[in-house]
Design an enzyme around this catalytic site. Sequence first.
Site, PDB file in Angstrom:
ATOM      1  N   SER A 147      40.620  39.403  42.914  1.00 29.77           N
ATOM      2  CA  SER A 147      40.900  38.146  42.199  1.00 29.77           C
ATOM      3  C   SER A 147      39.729  37.592  41.397  1.00 29.77           C
ATOM      4  CB  SER A 147      41.393  37.089  43.187  1.00 29.77           C
ATOM      5  OG  SER A 147      42.726  37.345  43.558  1.00 29.77           O
ATOM      6  N   LYS A 150      40.232  36.904  37.730  1.00 28.25           N
ATOM      7  CA  LYS A 150      40.775  35.655  37.191  1.00 28.25           C
ATOM      8  C   LYS A 150      39.757  34.930  36.321  1.00 28.25           C
ATOM      9  CE  LYS A 150      44.227  34.749  40.831  1.00 28.25           C
ATOM     10  NZ  LYS A 150      44.196  36.006  41.569  1.00 28.25           N
ATOM     11  N   SER A 329      43.525  30.612  43.928  1.00 30.59           N
ATOM     12  CA  SER A 329      43.689  32.018  43.553  1.00 30.59           C
ATOM     13  C   SER A 329      45.151  32.363  43.283  1.00 30.59           C
ATOM     14  CB  SER A 329      43.110  32.937  44.634  1.00 30.59           C
ATOM     15  OG  SER A 329      42.817  34.205  44.093  1.00 30.59           O
TER      16      SER A 329
END
Length: 499
Positions: A147, A150, A329
């Site tokens: 993640s 991102k 997230s």
Amino acid sequence: MHESDQQGTGPRRSARAGTAGGILTAIRSHPQTWIAAGAAVAFILVGAGSVALGATVGGPASAAGPATSASPSRAPSPKATPTPTPTVDPARPVPANPAAATRIRTCSVAGLAADGRLGNLEAQVVNAKTGQTLFDRNGVKPGPTASVLKTLTSAAALATLGPDYRVSTTVVAGSAPGQIVIVGGGDVTLSRLPDGQASFYTGAPKIQDLANQVKQAMGGQRITSIVVDASLFGAPFWQPSWDEHEERVVEGSTPYMTALMVDGDRDDPTAVESPRSTDPVSRAVQYFQQYLGTDVGVSQGVAPAGARQLGAVQSQPVTALIDQAMRVSDNTIMEELARLVAIKNGAGNTFDALNAGVLAGLKGYGIDTAGIHIADGSGLSGDNAVPPSYLTQLFIKVLNRQNGLGVIYDGLPVAGKSGTLGPGYSRFTGANSVADGSVFAKTGWIDNGYTLSGIVNAADGTPLTFAVFALGNVSDNAKQAIDTLVTGFYKCGDNLSNG
């Protein structure tokens, strides 16, 4: 000892004595002649000494001048020695400026970096003020980010869509009398909950509001049919490298990425994670019909060009979407933003278009994107590849709030305080809690890796940017090993050693 160093004996010693006696007798017999000869010898010896001294300091020996008529009792006037011109051997390179002294740093985290729980470690730490790399372990090697990706998606969205861009869901008149067309614009936050009830996404638009606008615009005219235009996003709607059962059903973190859905297609519209359906479009249309108060037929199609608009609702701006997605997230918002970035940059509207689209969005930041591959927008795919060195450079710009990137900084989880580094996530606990409030970073984990990247306000006041990837055969305890290593960065600050 060599033979020439031994004392003389026998006939050789007698010969030297005899020679010495003859010289003394000659000096007593002709003193003036021997005095003049001695002066000449002294002059020669002094001159030879001058030549030898000149060679020692590197200057050239002076050539003898012409003979003079000076009296033997008067020494000739000394001549000035010209300043030597230095010469450089053309075969030997000469630095333009001497190299600056390199500071010796003594705070080592080598033992922490060797923790087996970190698997195949890729990491880098940079002094954000000077740009100097303090620590590096395979830092230029691209690896799966989980993640942490991102961060890149957010940066690309800010550059491509702009911080104030809002995603619209609209309804227009169809080609037949009484026909309406609902057009999905990609907003995953559109909520099915009625007015007065808050969904998971803060400030989300309501499909009820959209339906009410349509009824008012129709002016009492009966709705005869509904056409659904979700063509903005192309198939496949599920990334092939994702584990569908795990992510869609068990974890409930990710939906099919269609251009029309409500509440990120969650079964529970108020939950961070909740199982998702196999048909997000149908779920959205079901609630749209409910609020319209009609059960007319529904078909798939495309909105007529230039059709009259009957209603529209908009998402929160990109900055608000990024802030919420970074804190918890959220995969769904990030997949939406990545797809919109690819479309805006002309790369296409499928997963295959994301690499070209996101990289185009990152180009303006001036950081080399060599080796980067974008498989999705959320980081869920193990096919994503980004070197830690890219992240340390990007986070310098985030820290300095360049190009509007400050919104990413504001949305980062904070160790011991908020988001996925806050209470309830078992991060930076025990001895590592010394770094609480000083680590601002994006977390990430997938089956083959755990990651953390962001900013450390070190104990000595030095701002550091860092990225740590624990890759390969790793398990959940990699998170504690990462926290311990990052706490080491915090303690060392600018004294962090790469040794």
